[in-house]
Scaffold this active site. Structure first.
Site, PDB file in Angstrom:
ATOM      1  N   PRO A 152       0.809  -1.241   0.012  1.00  0.00           N
ATOM      2  CA  PRO A 152      -0.097  -0.067   0.026  1.00  0.00           C
ATOM      3  C   PRO A 152       0.680   1.323   0.036  1.00  0.00           C
ATOM      4  CG  PRO A 152       0.034  -0.822   2.223  1.00  0.00           C
ATOM      5  CD  PRO A 152       0.806  -2.006   1.140  1.00  0.00           C
ATOM      6  N   GLY A 173       3.901   1.956   1.687  1.00  0.00           N
ATOM      7  CA  GLY A 173       4.877   2.308   2.704  1.00  0.00           C
ATOM      8  C   GLY A 173       6.556   2.824   2.173  1.00  0.00           C
ATOM      9  N   LYS A 174       6.712   2.069   1.251  1.00  0.00           N
ATOM     10  CA  LYS A 174       7.989   2.405   0.646  1.00  0.00           C
ATOM     11  C   LYS A 174       8.003   3.456  -0.225  1.00  0.00           C
ATOM     12  CE  LYS A 174       9.496  -2.006   2.597  1.00  0.00           C
ATOM     13  NZ  LYS A 174       8.290  -2.670   2.907  1.00  0.00           N
ATOM     14  N   ASP A 181       9.954  -5.162  -3.380  1.00  0.00           N
ATOM     15  CA  ASP A 181       9.783  -5.447  -2.284  1.00  0.00           C
ATOM     16  C   ASP A 181       8.692  -6.587  -2.339  1.00  0.00           C
ATOM     17  OD1 ASP A 181       9.665  -5.345   0.533  1.00  0.00           O
ATOM     18  OD2 ASP A 181       7.594  -4.219   0.650  1.00  0.00           O
ATOM     19  N   CYS A 227       9.562  -9.654   3.632  1.00  0.00           N
ATOM     20  CA  CYS A 227       9.271  -9.465   5.130  1.00  0.00           C
ATOM     21  C   CYS A 227       9.392 -11.064   5.674  1.00  0.00           C
ATOM     22  CB  CYS A 227       8.165  -8.671   5.732  1.00  0.00           C
ATOM     23  SG  CYS A 227       6.659  -9.384   4.864  1.00  0.00           S
TER      24      CYS A 227
END
Ligand code: SAM
Length: 459
Positions: free
Chosen positions: A112, A114-115, A178, A231
């Site tokens: 969504p 973040g990065k 990511d 992650c």
């Protein structure tokens, strides 16, 4: 939290004598963080105004720990885009990519956001950020978060990486992958992921990650850099993906990452970063950095994507814009929008990023900054335009103190009644909290008609 036996066995193998410490950390509370938006304020300014107790995240200058009870999503500063709520270890990958103003940047699995919001802030309004997610519904949340953070030089797409690579061969200076992963680092925060791990597990993600990486490498210019992050702790999804791409693509090399306190190198001492919850205050992440070697002849691989640049086909619509009350609104901007990058399509006015080319032809959710809309000769500025402005960049502004009850009323969509000394003639007013823009209103007599975007209202 009951963890699968197979997962525990693999963690034992990976962590050796640190295994017990890690297992103990699995029973502790997850950590919450916020990352201050440098496009709006500096960490020093944030420390002066933070409404709650905060402590710095050691590996990100803009990162802070905060407590669950602070409820950062229920604060007017959140609505002003002053910070993004982000798990602290997730703050590492975008920072390590080393984005500079003017770069052409791709965030390939971005939702969504973040990065992406982090990468966008690093560009400082110059260059281009293509933020993509294969899922169109998740890309909507990505767009909202980018707009809330005031990032304007964006293209938000919902495409398969292969489709992007057909157009963007050798185009980007920096790429973040990511990757979708089995999420082992998120078990403490989102225990429901354990079930999906049991159903699918690392094996299912390996081919997906490899395909995404392969396409990312195609889109990187010679000399360009790529960060691969997950992650998850699974070696096959982490070091395994890096080894695979290095073997597949002889032009790629590993860029060693320096460790910081608490960070661990990869399996077999590979110079990548591994973050574990028993060593740092965070949930866990894997980060590797790769570089595409410069070619001997110094040339680039096709370099620019084909296209006709930002030359316009909408001269008539732009004329209509000039004839509308847009100019009246623009008069109050500290810096008017460069006409060469303004475009009007179906009544929507966009400010296109540098390097944007019209004929890319993707499934866009957004190209550039949506400045506003044009209807029957009237211009209406957008929510995104308000968020992209910095304090003091629009001369007709009403700034309220965060304690002023009118702030939350405004965010709920209510009319703002003006107080003595708050005088505005008819027209657009930028509503701010402590000088930070929140949205638009229209002055009429002693009140401001609420023009806050209904989809973002305080509930
Ligand atoms: N970077 C995001 C952030 O910081 O907010 C989180 C990304 S999440 C770990 C992985 C994302 O990859 C998901 O949003 C998922 O929809 C997306 N995804 C899955 N398969 C993909 C693919 N083939 N191409 C691009 N994105 C994909």
């Amino acid at each position: 939290m009951r963890l699968p036996e197979l997962f525990l066995e693999r963690m034992k193998e990976l962590l050796g004598e640190e295994y017990e410490l890690w297992l103990e950390s699995c029973g502790q509370m997850p950590v919450q963080g916020i990352r201050v938006n440098p496009a709006k304020l500096t960490p020093g300014q944030w420390e002066q105004i933070s409404p709650w107790e905060i402590r710095r995240v050691p590996w990100n200058l803009n990162g802070y720990y905060c407590q669950e009870k602070s409820r950062p999503a229920r604060d007017v500063y959140y609505y002003a885009g002053l910070y993004y709520i982000q798990e602290p270890s997730a703050m590492a990958p975008a920072e390590l990519l080393g984005v500079k103003p003017g770069h052409k940047v791709l965030d390939l699995c971005a939702a969504p956001g973040g990065k992406s919001t982090q990468l966008g802030a690093r560009l400082e309004g110059r260059g281009l950020l293509v933020a993509n997610d294969v899922s169109a519904s998740r890309a909507k949340a990505l767009l909202k978060n980018l707009e809330m953070a005031g990032v304007a030089n964006i293209c938000v797409t919902a495409e398969e990486p292969k489709r992007l690579a057909q157009v963007f061969s050798g185009f980007f200076d920096k790429i973040l992958v990511d990757a979708p992963c089995s999420g082992e680092g998120m078990f403490r925060k989102e225990p429901e992921l354990i079930k999906s791990w049991q159903e699918r597990g690392p094996k299912e993600y390996v081919p997906v990650q490899r395909e995404i990486l392969k396409q990312a490498v195609r889109m990187l210019r010679p000399g360009g850099e790529l960060v691969y992050s997950t992650c998850t702790f699974s070696v096959e999804e982490d070091e395994g993906a890096v080894d695979w791409i290095l073997a597949e693509e002889p032009d790629m090399e590993l860029v060693p990452l320096a460790l910081w306190e608490g960070a661990r190198p990869g399996a077999d001492k590979k110079p990548v970063i591994r973050l574990f919850p028993h060593r740092i205050r965070g949930e866990g992440h894997f980060v590797a950095k790769l570089k595409k070697r410069q070619r001997e002849d110094g040339g680039s691989e096709g370099g620019k994507a084909p296209g006709e640049g930002v030359c316009r086909k909408d001269e008539k619509e732009l004329e209509l814009l000039e004839q509308s009350d847009y100019l009246e609104w623009e008069r109050f901007l500290a810096r008017p929008f460069d006409r060469h990058r303004l475009t009007v399509q179906f009544g929507q006015v966009y400010f296109l990023p540098e390097d944007f080319r019209r004929d890319w032809g993707f499934r866009y959710l957004r190209t550039g900054l949506l400045v506003g809309s044009l209807r029957r000769g009237r211009f209406e500025p957008s929510q995104a335009a308000a968020m992209a402005l910095k304090s003091g960049e629009f001369a007709r502004a009403l700034s309220m103190d965060r304690e002023d009850e009118r702030v939350i009323r405004y965010l709920k969509g209510e009319t703002v009644f003006l107080k003595e000394g708050e005088d505005f003639s008819k027209g657009w007013v930028l509503v701010c909290v402590d000088g930070f823009p929140l949205g638009w209103a229209k002055a009429a007599g002693g009140s401001l008609k609420n023009k806050y975007y209904p989809g973002w209202r305080w509930m």
